[in-house]
Design an enzyme around this catalytic site. Structure first.
Site, mmCIF file in Angstrom:
data_model
loop_
_atom_site.group_PDB
_atom_site.id
_atom_site.type_symbol
_atom_site.label_atom_id
_atom_site.label_comp_id
_atom_site.label_asym_id
_atom_site.label_seq_id
_atom_site.Cartn_x
_atom_site.Cartn_y
_atom_site.Cartn_z
ATOM 1 N N SER A 66 -3.014 6.137 -3.090
ATOM 2 C CA SER A 66 -2.597 5.007 -3.927
ATOM 3 C C SER A 66 -2.480 5.317 -5.406
ATOM 4 C CB SER A 66 -3.564 3.831 -3.740
ATOM 5 O OG SER A 66 -3.234 3.108 -2.579
ATOM 6 N N LYS B 151 0.772 4.920 -7.367
ATOM 7 C CA LYS B 151 1.184 3.656 -7.991
ATOM 8 C C LYS B 151 1.231 3.767 -9.513
ATOM 9 C CE LYS B 151 -0.400 0.405 -4.402
ATOM 10 N NZ LYS B 151 -0.975 1.294 -3.387
ATOM 11 N N SER C 285 -4.324 -2.974 -5.879
ATOM 12 C CA SER C 285 -3.711 -1.875 -5.139
ATOM 13 C C SER C 285 -2.752 -2.438 -4.097
ATOM 14 C CB SER C 285 -4.768 -0.994 -4.464
ATOM 15 O OG SER C 285 -4.250 0.268 -4.153
#
Length: 524
Positions: A179, A182, A360
């Site tokens: 993640s 991102k 997230s």
């Protein structure tokens, strides 16, 4: 009563002691104030301004840490167990973490030098003493040998004021970021579109009685009742239905047919990981991230056809407002010159980026990657979005050697970035030269307080409240990238990546110790 008499004597004695202690404390405080005032008056005006800014920044940061909305992040095919557990404990209404038992709030350590202490010869943005390469190596190199980390372990720490790397270990090796990719999606979207960009969802009239609901790709469009007390609401299908019904009634129309247009996006709608509770099919029209429950973030069962479901919800809302929709909504493509009769706009891109990073949120991440593609005149697909993100980062002169962007969320294991890129993304966003990128920093979860870090750092006082970082977790992959103010008051960015882990909790703890070590380090 003898016992009462003894108690009164003790009480009076305690009162006298307390008064004496208070007078002594006041005298001490007055002396300290006088000394501080003398030091302040003797300090150059430029240094005084620096101290003022530092104090305000510290107070603001701690306030944000305490009150920010806590959130949870994504998981790979249900395997992100650590972050899943955090999300399960979040309150769906507010995003605030509620522990099963009352626990004292974590206390953040002092992260800035005493305001009365001078740094000889220093002023301005780099007033705090800079850490040395050797000092950071002494603090971090032993921690990188933790056996809980996988065979691939890389690190990069940058000094924001100096703009240089002060610690590195394999920083140029590309690895799966999970993640933390991102961060790249956020920087690309903000640089391509700007923080004030909003995404429209519109209704157009084609023919005499034919409406088409046109999705623009707003991932936060909702069909739920507005929240009470929220300063700014996401775009709402109810608001759109109100405006549409008014426009139709002005035209003396009370019966229409309805189509829906998702042509803004192209390519496959399903993420390569397949149907998954972490992400809905990626389409330009959906409501409430196609969630089939009342949740607002974290995992949830998802609708297989979000666009059709959103159009049906819109038809029901029109019916409630006196407009009859003939038949079931059908997919359609709106003519380019069709008359727009109603529209709603998303929150600004800055707010979407913050929500994506704090929560997230995979759905927002994929939408922002596609918005970047649209701004770059690339197809709004997984492939087109990846090219657009890369192009946007190239324009910012960021180090992209070995970088691969297969998606915007980090769920795809074929994504690759380096620790050096992650720390540079954060350096770029922290720089006063790039104010449009500031949401990348303000959206980061705060250690022990918010988001995917809300349950971490509770036993590491050096990191609690001081570390702001984006987490990334897939099976065998653990990453952490963010910002921290060290013990001398110096702002640093960092990224720590490891692959091949077999103990996810142990690896997570090892990464947290690395970030805490930076927070606790003067390292001179």
């Amino acid at each position: 009563m003898p016992e009462t008499g003894k108690w009164q004597v003790r009480w009076q004695s305690a009162e006298r002691s307390a008064r004496a202690a208070t007078r002594a404390a006041v005298r001490w405080a007055q002396t300290a104030i006088d000394a501080t005032r003398q030091t302040w008056q003797a300090t150059p005006r430029q240094t005084q301004q620096t101290w003022r800014l530092t104090a305000v920044s510290a107070a603001t940061g701690l306030a944000v840490a305490i009150v920010a909305v806590a959130a949870a992040g994504p998981w790979d095919s249900g395997q992100r167990t650590a972050e899943r557990a955090e999300a399960a404990e979040m309150d769906g209404a507010s995003g605030e973490h509620h522990a099963p038992e009352a626990r004292p709030a974590p206390s953040a350590p002092p992260v800035l030098p005493a305001l009365g202490g001078r740094v000889p010869g220093a002023a301005g943005r780099g007033a705090a003493p800079a850490p040395t390469d050797a000092g950071l190596a002494d603090a971090l190199a032993p921690l990188l040998k933790d056996p809980a980390l996988g065979p691939l372990r890389t690190a990069s720490v940058l000094d924001v004021a100096a703009g240089r790397e002060v610690f590195a270990e394999g920083q140029g090796k590309a690895a799966t970021p999970a993640s933390t990719v991102k961060l790249a999606t956020a920087v690309a979207a903000l640089s391509a579109l700007g923080p004030d960009h909003r995404i429209d969802t519109t209704v157009v009239l084609t023919g005499k009685t034919r409406l088409i609901l046109v999705g623009g790709g707003d991932p936060t469009l909702t069909a739920r009742a507005p929240r009470h007390g929220a300063e700014e609401q996401p775009a709402n299908l109810r608001t759109l239905a109100d405006a549409t019904a008014r426009a139709l009634k002005k035209r003396h129309l009370t019966k229409i047919s309805l189509g829906y247009d998702t042509a803004a996006y192209s390519g496959p709608v399903e993420h390569p990981i397949g149907p998954n509770e972490n992400i809905a099919p990626v389409t330009a029209l959906m409501a409430d991230e196609a969630r089939l429950d009342d949740s607002e973030h974290g995992t949830a069962p998802r609708d297989a056809d979000p666009a059709h479901t959103a159009a049906r919800a819109f038809a029901d809302l029109l019916h409630d407002r006196g407009i009859t929709v003939d038949g079931d909504p059908e997919g359609a493509e709106a003519p380019k010159k069709a008359a727009r009769i109603a529209a709603v706009r998303s929150l600004p891109l800055s707010a979407l980026v913050e929500r994506m990073l704090t929560y997230s949120d995979n759905d927002i991440a994929e939408a922002l990657a596609r918005q970047t593609a649209l701004a770059s005149r690339q197809p709004a697909s997984f492939a087109g979005a990846g090219k657009a993100v890369r192009t946007a980062l190239q324009r910012e002169h960021l180090p992209l050697s070995g970088a691969v962007f297969e998606d915007g969320s980090g769920l795809d294991r074929d994504d690759k970035v380096t620790a050096g890129l992650l720390s540079r993304l954060l350096l770029h966003a922290s720089s006063p030269d790039h104010p449009a990128l500031r949401p990348v920093v303000t959206g980061l979860p705060v250690a022990a307080f918010t988001g995917t870090l809300s349950n971490r750092y509770r036993g590491q006082s050096a990191g609690a409240g001081a570390v702001r970082a984006k987490t990334g977790t897939l099976t065998g992959v653990n990453t952490l990238a963010g910002t921290v103010v060290d013990a001398d008051g110096r702002l640093l960015t960092f990224s720590f990546m490891t692959t091949g882990t077999t103990d996810p909790q142990g690896a997570q703890t090892a990464l947290d110790k690395l970030a805490s070590a930076v927070a606790n380090c003067g390292c001179r």
